[in-house]
Scaffold this motif. Structure first.
Motif, PDB file in Angstrom:
ATOM      1  N   GLU A 161      13.335   1.554 -13.251  1.00 34.12           N
ATOM      2  CA  GLU A 161      12.255   2.451 -12.857  1.00 34.12           C
ATOM      3  C   GLU A 161      10.968   1.639 -12.754  1.00 34.12           C
ATOM      4  OE1 GLU A 161      11.751   6.776 -14.325  1.00 34.12           O
ATOM      5  OE2 GLU A 161      10.518   5.536 -15.639  1.00 34.12           O
ATOM      6  N   TYR A 162      10.175   1.967 -11.747  1.00 34.67           N
ATOM      7  CA  TYR A 162       8.896   1.294 -11.538  1.00 34.67           C
ATOM      8  C   TYR A 162       7.780   2.288 -11.775  1.00 34.67           C
ATOM      9  CZ  TYR A 162      11.661  -2.366  -9.445  1.00 34.67           C
ATOM     10  OH  TYR A 162      12.586  -3.359  -9.234  1.00 34.67           O
ATOM     11  N   ARG A 163       6.740   1.810 -12.457  1.00 37.54           N
ATOM     12  CA  ARG A 163       5.573   2.652 -12.698  1.00 37.54           C
ATOM     13  C   ARG A 163       4.325   1.827 -12.465  1.00 37.54           C
ATOM     14  NH1 ARG A 163       6.105   5.641 -17.020  1.00 37.54           N
ATOM     15  NH2 ARG A 163       8.307   5.249 -17.232  1.00 37.54           N
ATOM     16  N   VAL A 164       3.253   2.502 -12.135  1.00 34.24           N
ATOM     17  CA  VAL A 164       1.989   1.823 -11.904  1.00 34.24           C
ATOM     18  C   VAL A 164       1.359   1.494 -13.256  1.00 34.24           C
ATOM     19  CG1 VAL A 164       0.588   3.934 -11.719  1.00 34.24           C
ATOM     20  CG2 VAL A 164      -0.107   1.884 -10.493  1.00 34.24           C
ATOM     21  N   THR A 165       0.724   0.343 -13.338  1.00 36.67           N
ATOM     22  CA  THR A 165       0.029  -0.059 -14.566  1.00 36.67           C
ATOM     23  C   THR A 165      -1.402   0.463 -14.536  1.00 36.67           C
ATOM     24  OG1 THR A 165      -0.794  -2.099 -13.594  1.00 36.67           O
ATOM     25  CG2 THR A 165       1.381  -2.205 -14.687  1.00 36.67           C
ATOM     26  N   ALA A 166      -2.111   0.276 -15.631  1.00 41.76           N
ATOM     27  CA  ALA A 166      -3.529   0.663 -15.678  1.00 41.76           C
ATOM     28  C   ALA A 166      -4.307  -0.104 -14.601  1.00 41.76           C
ATOM     29  CB  ALA A 166      -4.108   0.405 -17.063  1.00 41.76           C
ATOM     30  N   LEU A 167      -3.993  -1.379 -14.434  1.00 44.12           N
ATOM     31  CA  LEU A 167      -4.644  -2.172 -13.396  1.00 44.12           C
ATOM     32  C   LEU A 167      -4.308  -1.617 -12.016  1.00 44.12           C
ATOM     33  CD1 LEU A 167      -6.310  -4.651 -12.529  1.00 44.12           C
ATOM     34  CD2 LEU A 167      -4.195  -5.996 -12.649  1.00 44.12           C
ATOM     35  N   GLY A 168      -3.067  -1.262 -11.803  1.00 42.84           N
ATOM     36  CA  GLY A 168      -2.647  -0.701 -10.527  1.00 42.84           C
ATOM     37  C   GLY A 168      -3.344   0.619 -10.208  1.00 42.84           C
ATOM     38  N   LEU A 169      -3.593   1.414 -11.239  1.00 39.65           N
ATOM     39  CA  LEU A 169      -4.279   2.694 -11.024  1.00 39.65           C
ATOM     40  C   LEU A 169      -5.691   2.505 -10.474  1.00 39.65           C
ATOM     41  CD1 LEU A 169      -3.195   4.937 -14.029  1.00 39.65           C
ATOM     42  CD2 LEU A 169      -2.736   5.300 -11.595  1.00 39.65           C
ATOM     43  N   THR A 170      -6.284   1.345 -10.723  1.00 39.38           N
ATOM     44  CA  THR A 170      -7.629   1.107 -10.185  1.00 39.38           C
ATOM     45  C   THR A 170      -7.615   0.992  -8.668  1.00 39.38           C
ATOM     46  OG1 THR A 170      -7.513  -1.314 -10.393  1.00 39.38           O
ATOM     47  CG2 THR A 170      -8.363  -0.082 -12.310  1.00 39.38           C
ATOM     48  N   LEU A 171      -6.429   0.805  -8.084  1.00 37.42           N
ATOM     49  CA  LEU A 171      -6.305   0.731  -6.618  1.00 37.42           C
ATOM     50  C   LEU A 171      -6.088   2.102  -5.982  1.00 37.42           C
ATOM     51  CD1 LEU A 171      -4.025  -2.403  -6.393  1.00 37.42           C
ATOM     52  CD2 LEU A 171      -6.396  -2.233  -5.623  1.00 37.42           C
ATOM     53  N   ILE A 228       0.843  -1.201   0.000  1.00 44.46           N
ATOM     54  CA  ILE A 228       0.000   0.000   0.000  1.00 44.46           C
ATOM     55  C   ILE A 228       0.877   1.249   0.000  1.00 44.46           C
ATOM     56  CG2 ILE A 228      -1.628   1.343   1.382  1.00 44.46           C
ATOM     57  CD1 ILE A 228      -2.899  -1.316   2.233  1.00 44.46           C
ATOM     58  N   LEU A 229       1.907   1.263   0.813  1.00 45.08           N
ATOM     59  CA  LEU A 229       2.785   2.433   0.878  1.00 45.08           C
ATOM     60  C   LEU A 229       3.575   2.621  -0.414  1.00 45.08           C
ATOM     61  CD1 LEU A 229       3.999   2.106   4.571  1.00 45.08           C
ATOM     62  CD2 LEU A 229       2.323   3.724   3.641  1.00 45.08           C
ATOM     63  N   ILE A 230       4.022   1.527  -1.012  1.00 44.53           N
ATOM     64  CA  ILE A 230       4.731   1.595  -2.295  1.00 44.53           C
ATOM     65  C   ILE A 230       3.816   2.189  -3.352  1.00 44.53           C
ATOM     66  CG2 ILE A 230       5.641   0.182  -4.189  1.00 44.53           C
ATOM     67  CD1 ILE A 230       6.754  -1.695  -1.924  1.00 44.53           C
ATOM     68  N   LEU A 231       2.595   1.684  -3.432  1.00 39.12           N
ATOM     69  CA  LEU A 231       1.658   2.195  -4.435  1.00 39.12           C
ATOM     70  C   LEU A 231       1.326   3.663  -4.199  1.00 39.12           C
ATOM     71  CD1 LEU A 231      -0.719  -0.822  -4.976  1.00 39.12           C
ATOM     72  CD2 LEU A 231       0.756   0.260  -6.658  1.00 39.12           C
ATOM     73  N   SER A 232       1.246   4.071  -2.949  1.00 37.01           N
ATOM     74  CA  SER A 232       0.947   5.479  -2.673  1.00 37.01           C
ATOM     75  C   SER A 232       2.038   6.385  -3.244  1.00 37.01           C
ATOM     76  CB  SER A 232       0.789   5.717  -1.169  1.00 37.01           C
ATOM     77  OG  SER A 232       2.029   5.696  -0.502  1.00 37.01           O
ATOM     78  N   GLN A 233       3.263   5.905  -3.285  1.00 37.59           N
ATOM     79  CA  GLN A 233       4.370   6.687  -3.836  1.00 37.59           C
ATOM     80  C   GLN A 233       4.418   6.604  -5.354  1.00 37.59           C
ATOM     81  OE1 GLN A 233       6.473   8.679  -1.823  1.00 37.59           O
ATOM     82  NE2 GLN A 233       4.767   8.135  -0.488  1.00 37.59           N
ATOM     83  N   ILE A 234       4.294   5.407  -5.897  1.00 33.72           N
ATOM     84  CA  ILE A 234       4.438   5.218  -7.338  1.00 33.72           C
ATOM     85  C   ILE A 234       3.238   5.760  -8.110  1.00 33.72           C
ATOM     86  CG2 ILE A 234       4.705   3.491  -9.170  1.00 33.72           C
ATOM     87  CD1 ILE A 234       6.532   1.951  -7.349  1.00 33.72           C
ATOM     88  N   CYS A 235       2.073   5.834  -7.486  1.00 28.76           N
ATOM     89  CA  CYS A 235       0.907   6.430  -8.161  1.00 28.76           C
ATOM     90  C   CYS A 235       1.132   7.911  -8.454  1.00 28.76           C
ATOM     91  CB  CYS A 235      -0.366   6.239  -7.329  1.00 28.76           C
ATOM     92  SG  CYS A 235      -1.124   4.619  -7.552  1.00 28.76           S
ATOM     93  N   GLN A 236       2.080   8.529  -7.763  1.00 29.19           N
ATOM     94  CA  GLN A 236       2.395   9.935  -8.006  1.00 29.19           C
ATOM     95  C   GLN A 236       3.302  10.114  -9.222  1.00 29.19           C
ATOM     96  OE1 GLN A 236       3.640  11.978  -4.372  1.00 29.19           O
ATOM     97  NE2 GLN A 236       2.624  10.355  -3.205  1.00 29.19           N
ATOM     98  N   GLY A 237       3.914   9.032  -9.659  1.00 29.46           N
ATOM     99  CA  GLY A 237       4.796   9.079 -10.814  1.00 29.46           C
ATOM    100  C   GLY A 237       5.830   7.980 -10.715  1.00 29.46           C
ATOM    101  N   PRO A 238       6.433   7.612 -11.844  1.00 25.04           N
ATOM    102  CA  PRO A 238       7.441   6.542 -11.853  1.00 25.04           C
ATOM    103  C   PRO A 238       8.601   6.875 -10.923  1.00 25.04           C
ATOM    104  CG  PRO A 238       6.855   7.190 -14.089  1.00 25.04           C
ATOM    105  CD  PRO A 238       6.228   8.182 -13.166  1.00 25.04           C
TER     106      PRO A 238
END
Length: 116
Positions: A74-84, A20-30
């Motif tokens: 570099e890690y980026r959120v996918t379209a599926l990940g953005l749904t979270l 959850i914390l990782i996604l909170s950071q990566i959703c802001q950008g790669p």
């Protein structure tokens, strides 16, 4: 609501503390690995690596190797990940709003039950 083992296993994989914390950071950008690690105080390199692999395996994150010297990832959120993003933001907002009440409940519990 009916839950099955597959749902529980998926929730275990995407809703643990670090994911959850990782996604909170990566959703802001790669982000690159070390930048991400610095943004998450307390996470070990091993825990971050494991969580990133798990999220990548589940299609939540994409890993891109940059052909630089030295090689960077570099890690980026996918379209599926953005749904979270929205459900996780709601969870963070709830935690911010009710943290004081939870702390109060914990204190009352500890006073009543101590080290049973």
């Amino acid at each position: 609501m009916k839950y099955n083992i597959e749902n529980r296993l998926l929730l275990d994989q995407i809703a643990d503390k670090w994911s959850i914390l990782i996604l909170s950071q990566i959703c802001q950008g790669p982000l690159r690995f070390n930048t991400l690690k610095r943004s998450l105080p307390g996470i070990s390199q091993k825990s971050l690596t494991q969580a990133l692999r798990k999220l990548e395996r589940n299609g939540i994150l994409a890993r891109e190797v940059q052909p630089t010297s030295p090689i960077t990832v570099e890690y980026r959120v996918t379209a599926l990940g953005l749904t979270l993003k929205e459900p996780f933001e709601s969870l963070f907002n709830w935690a911010r709003k009710y943290a004081h009440e939870v702390e109060k409940a914990q204190k009352e519990y500890d006073e009543n039950y101590g080290n049973e």
